[in-house]
Design an enzyme around this catalytic site. Structure first.
Site, PDB file in Angstrom:
ATOM      1  N   TYR A 126      33.855  24.060  34.803  1.00  0.00           N
ATOM      2  CA  TYR A 126      33.665  25.218  33.871  1.00  0.00           C
ATOM      3  C   TYR A 126      32.677  24.661  32.819  1.00  0.00           C
ATOM      4  O   TYR A 126      32.844  23.584  32.179  1.00  0.00           O
ATOM      5  CB  TYR A 126      35.032  25.405  33.260  1.00  0.00           C
ATOM      6  N   PRO A 179      39.237  36.547  34.983  1.00  0.00           N
ATOM      7  CA  PRO A 179      39.645  35.570  36.035  1.00  0.00           C
ATOM      8  C   PRO A 179      39.296  33.973  35.605  1.00  0.00           C
ATOM      9  O   PRO A 179      39.518  33.203  36.462  1.00  0.00           O
ATOM     10  CB  PRO A 179      38.131  35.901  37.008  1.00  0.00           C
ATOM     11  N   LYS A 230      44.387  33.203  37.364  1.00  0.00           N
ATOM     12  CA  LYS A 230      45.641  33.721  37.408  1.00  0.00           C
ATOM     13  C   LYS A 230      46.057  35.124  38.131  1.00  0.00           C
ATOM     14  O   LYS A 230      47.361  35.042  38.587  1.00  0.00           O
ATOM     15  CB  LYS A 230      46.132  33.775  36.025  1.00  0.00           C
ATOM     16  N   HIS A 254      43.107  20.030  45.002  1.00  0.00           N
ATOM     17  CA  HIS A 254      42.164  19.539  44.060  1.00  0.00           C
ATOM     18  C   HIS A 254      43.373  18.924  43.007  1.00  0.00           C
ATOM     19  O   HIS A 254      44.171  19.616  42.574  1.00  0.00           O
ATOM     20  CB  HIS A 254      41.655  20.698  43.295  1.00  0.00           C
ATOM     21  N   TYR A 287      47.454  25.821  34.111  1.00  0.00           N
ATOM     22  CA  TYR A 287      46.503  26.285  35.376  1.00  0.00           C
ATOM     23  C   TYR A 287      47.139  25.697  36.651  1.00  0.00           C
ATOM     24  O   TYR A 287      47.183  26.537  37.520  1.00  0.00           O
ATOM     25  CB  TYR A 287      45.422  24.981  35.118  1.00  0.00           C
TER      26      TYR A 287
HETATM   27  C1  LIG Z   1      36.506  42.699  42.309  1.00  0.00           C
HETATM   28  C2  LIG Z   1      37.616  41.396  42.058  1.00  0.00           C
HETATM   29  C3  LIG Z   1      37.130  40.216  41.918  1.00  0.00           C
HETATM   30  C4  LIG Z   1      38.190  39.277  41.708  1.00  0.00           C
HETATM   31  N1  LIG Z   1      37.880  38.026  41.571  1.00  0.00           N
HETATM   32  C5  LIG Z   1      38.607  37.125  40.984  1.00  0.00           C
HETATM   33  C6  LIG Z   1      38.210  35.615  41.276  1.00  0.00           C
HETATM   34  O1  LIG Z   1      37.207  35.203  41.373  1.00  0.00           O
HETATM   35  N2  LIG Z   1      39.476  34.895  40.725  1.00  0.00           N
HETATM   36  C7  LIG Z   1      40.470  35.122  40.494  1.00  0.00           C
HETATM   37  O2  LIG Z   1      41.630  34.417  40.092  1.00  0.00           O
HETATM   38  N3  LIG Z   1      40.997  36.400  40.420  1.00  0.00           N
HETATM   39  C8  LIG Z   1      39.993  37.448  40.895  1.00  0.00           C
HETATM   40  N4  LIG Z   1      40.275  38.696  41.032  1.00  0.00           N
HETATM   41  C9  LIG Z   1      41.703  39.163  40.683  1.00  0.00           C
HETATM   42  C10 LIG Z   1      42.549  38.850  42.038  1.00  0.00           C
HETATM   43  O3  LIG Z   1      41.788  38.988  43.346  1.00  0.00           O
HETATM   44  C11 LIG Z   1      43.874  39.886  41.838  1.00  0.00           C
HETATM   45  O4  LIG Z   1      44.628  39.568  40.803  1.00  0.00           O
HETATM   46  C12 LIG Z   1      44.580  39.983  43.181  1.00  0.00           C
HETATM   47  O5  LIG Z   1      43.858  40.763  44.076  1.00  0.00           O
HETATM   48  C13 LIG Z   1      45.915  40.717  42.886  1.00  0.00           C
HETATM   49  O6  LIG Z   1      46.322  41.331  43.892  1.00  0.00           O
HETATM   50  P1  LIG Z   1      47.203  42.709  44.037  1.00  0.00           P
HETATM   51  O7  LIG Z   1      47.845  42.741  45.770  1.00  0.00           O
HETATM   52  O8  LIG Z   1      47.978  43.040  43.175  1.00  0.00           O
HETATM   53  O9  LIG Z   1      45.972  43.811  44.276  1.00  0.00           O
HETATM   54  P2  LIG Z   1      44.771  43.978  45.609  1.00  0.00           P
HETATM   55  O10 LIG Z   1      44.462  42.760  45.954  1.00  0.00           O
HETATM   56  O11 LIG Z   1      43.846  44.570  44.672  1.00  0.00           O
HETATM   57  O12 LIG Z   1      45.340  44.857  46.379  1.00  0.00           O
HETATM   58  C14 LIG Z   1      45.587  46.304  46.214  1.00  0.00           C
HETATM   59  C15 LIG Z   1      45.622  46.953  47.417  1.00  0.00           C
HETATM   60  O13 LIG Z   1      45.989  48.263  47.503  1.00  0.00           O
HETATM   61  C16 LIG Z   1      44.865  49.230  47.938  1.00  0.00           C
HETATM   62  N5  LIG Z   1      45.218  50.407  47.599  1.00  0.00           N
HETATM   63  C17 LIG Z   1      44.621  51.169  46.276  1.00  0.00           C
HETATM   64  N6  LIG Z   1      44.965  52.135  46.191  1.00  0.00           N
HETATM   65  C18 LIG Z   1      45.632  52.739  47.286  1.00  0.00           C
HETATM   66  C19 LIG Z   1      46.174  53.828  47.762  1.00  0.00           C
HETATM   67  N7  LIG Z   1      46.141  55.086  46.857  1.00  0.00           N
HETATM   68  N8  LIG Z   1      46.913  53.967  48.698  1.00  0.00           N
HETATM   69  C20 LIG Z   1      47.385  52.872  49.805  1.00  0.00           C
HETATM   70  N9  LIG Z   1      46.663  51.542  49.448  1.00  0.00           N
HETATM   71  C21 LIG Z   1      45.733  51.625  48.003  1.00  0.00           C
HETATM   72  C22 LIG Z   1      43.784  48.649  47.730  1.00  0.00           C
HETATM   73  O14 LIG Z   1      42.876  48.881  48.719  1.00  0.00           O
HETATM   74  C23 LIG Z   1      44.001  47.145  47.992  1.00  0.00           C
HETATM   75  O15 LIG Z   1      44.007  46.601  49.404  1.00  0.00           O
HETATM   76  C24 LIG Z   1      39.300  39.785  41.343  1.00  0.00           C
HETATM   77  C25 LIG Z   1      39.779  41.089  41.324  1.00  0.00           C
HETATM   78  C26 LIG Z   1      38.716  42.071  41.664  1.00  0.00           C
HETATM   79  C27 LIG Z   1      39.213  43.536  41.687  1.00  0.00           C
END
Ligand SMILES: Cc1cc2nc3c(=O)[nH]c(=O)nc-3n(C[C@H](O)[C@H](O)[C@H](O)COP(=O)(O)OP(=O)(O)OC[C@H]3O[C@@H](n4cnc5c(N)ncnc54)[C@H](O)[C@@H]3O)c2cc1C
Length: 390
Positions: A194, A284, A288, A65, A374
């Protein structure tokens, strides 16, 4: 710890540098590969994934985009990203697809990813760290490691292992939530819209030319039961107004997410390092969260590789300070976008919004600020060169 984007990419980058790691993930592989979350990749995130050798499918299937649109006061304002940033764009590619690509890369390389393995406690964060985890049959196992990367998301356990005496948590809860749908219907527009509307914020987004991802602002205490599909579609069209026409289709997934900002400082203690949502959460609105997780693990991977290759600890010591630079930048941008676009029910705040929105219309400098943030000029684009070409 955690097979989200942060944990998987870190494990992949370490593998490429010859450093062994084990990924523990509490959920099943099928669950993490289908979890619908973020979908906007900054230009820097796209380039990092490509350099790391895990971007081939993203390049084929992701939607590039060249801008986004704001709808307010009855008309559309387009942000032309390449013109405002010297050529940068964004790529729409679902987070679950990034996760699938990373899992495949890890498993194809013989990587050790243990699904349905829930980390339950850590011991000896200053020495050889012991990580205890629970298997699906309830039995416990223990891993010994030089370092633990807490990539276990906003609900994980790692954050809690920073001692109370050192951990500072800065946070803000917003009085509204996002009700999101993933629907089998062509998107309202080929680029994101938006909407700042007197009934509340709305976002019209997509995951493919046939899948819409749309959101509306609702009160924090509302429930999904109050929002049957028909009511959601009606509300989406009312807020979009005449900016575009939506096509209704079967709703595949529906979610409700409260909005909050959170930063944990420091992002490390002893041999434990936090990355991604484990260390910070953004509303969200600025798209980011996933991009920040990528920035953190690129910084952490480089620090760990310097340690193993040359015995250098400077990168590890500087981890928190380096990350907080991009974290606070993205926190600010996400907070700013949230304040700018949501219904705030406060005449003073609404006056501020109007002034800022009109400034965006009038001033190219104001639009450039948005476009740079962005596309990742101040976040992921700073780290592309940190990833050795794969
Ligand atoms: C419900 C939701 C919707 C979202 N929607 C958007 C969106 O629309 N747009 C946007 O920009 N961002 C969105 N986000 C934010 C974005 O998805 C996150 O910033 C991103 O997933 C971060 O990646 P991460 O790897 O840090 O964490 P995560 O993707 O959360 O990964 C963490 C992993 O650790 C695992 N875990 C947790 N506890 C344990 C444990 N004790 N032992 C082993 N494994 C464990 C979890 O199961 C998970 O798979 C959303 C977040 C959430 C929670």
């Amino acid at each position: 710890m955690g097979a989200g984007p942060a944990g998987l990419l870190l494990s992949h980058l370490l593998h490429q540098a010859g450093v062994r790691s084990v990924v523990l993930e509490t959920r099943s592989r099928a669950y993490v590969e289908q979890r619908v979350r973020a979908g906007v990749l900054e230009d820097g995130t796209r380039q990092i994934l490509l350099r790391a050798g895990v971007g081939e499918r993203m390049e084929r299937q992701g939607l590039v985009h060249e801008g986004v649109n704001f709808a307010f006061e009855g008309s559309l304002l387009h942000f032309d990203f390449p013109a405002l940033t010297g050529g940068h764009t964004i790529t729409v590619y679902g987070q679950q697809e990034v996760v699938k690509d990373l899992i495949r890369a890890r498993l194809d390389a013989g990587g050790d990813v243990r699904f349905e393995a829930e980390a339950v406690r850590l011991e000896d964060l200053d020495g050889v760290v012991r990580v205890y985890y629970r298997n699906p049959d309830g039995s416990e196992d223990c891993l010994e490691a030089d370092f633990v990367a807490g990539c276990d998301g906003s609900q994980g356990i790692c954050r809690g292992w920073l001692p109370d005496s050192v951990r500072r948590v800065h946070q803000r809860a917003y009085p509204f939530a996002w009700l999101g749908i993933l629907a089998e219907a062509p998107p309202a527009s080929h680029e994101l819209i938006y909407v700042n509307h007197h009934r509340g914020f709305a976002l019209f987004s997509m995951r493919s030319p046939h899948l819409s991802r749309n959101y509306i602002q609702v009160r924090a205490e509302e429930t999904l039961e109050e929002w049957p599909d028909e009511r959601i579609w009606e509300e989406l069209q009312r807020r979009l107004d005449r900016a575009a026409q939506i096509t209704v289709g079967p709703v595949r997934e529906k979610s409700l997410a409260p909005l909050r900002s959170l930063v944990v400082e420091p992002m490390q203690h002893g041999r434990l390092f936090l990355a991604g949502d484990a260390a910070h959460v953004v509303p969200p609105t600025g798209a980011k969260g996933l991009n920040l997780a990528v920035c953190d693990v690129v910084v952490l991977a480089r620090a760990l590789v310097d340690y193993y290759r040359r015995g250098e600890e400077a990168g590890l010591r500087a981890y928190t300070d380096r990350c907080l630079e991009h974290v606070w930048q993205a926190e600010h941008f996400s907070w700013w976008m949230t304040q700018l676009l949501h219904r705030l029910d406060d005449p003073f705040e609404e006056g501020m919004q109007r002034a800022q929105l009109r400034a965006l219309r009038r001033s190219e400098a104001a639009r450039r600020y948005l476009a740079e943030n962005y596309t990742g000029v101040h976040t992921s684009l700073r780290y592309v060169d940190w990833v050795p070409a794969g």
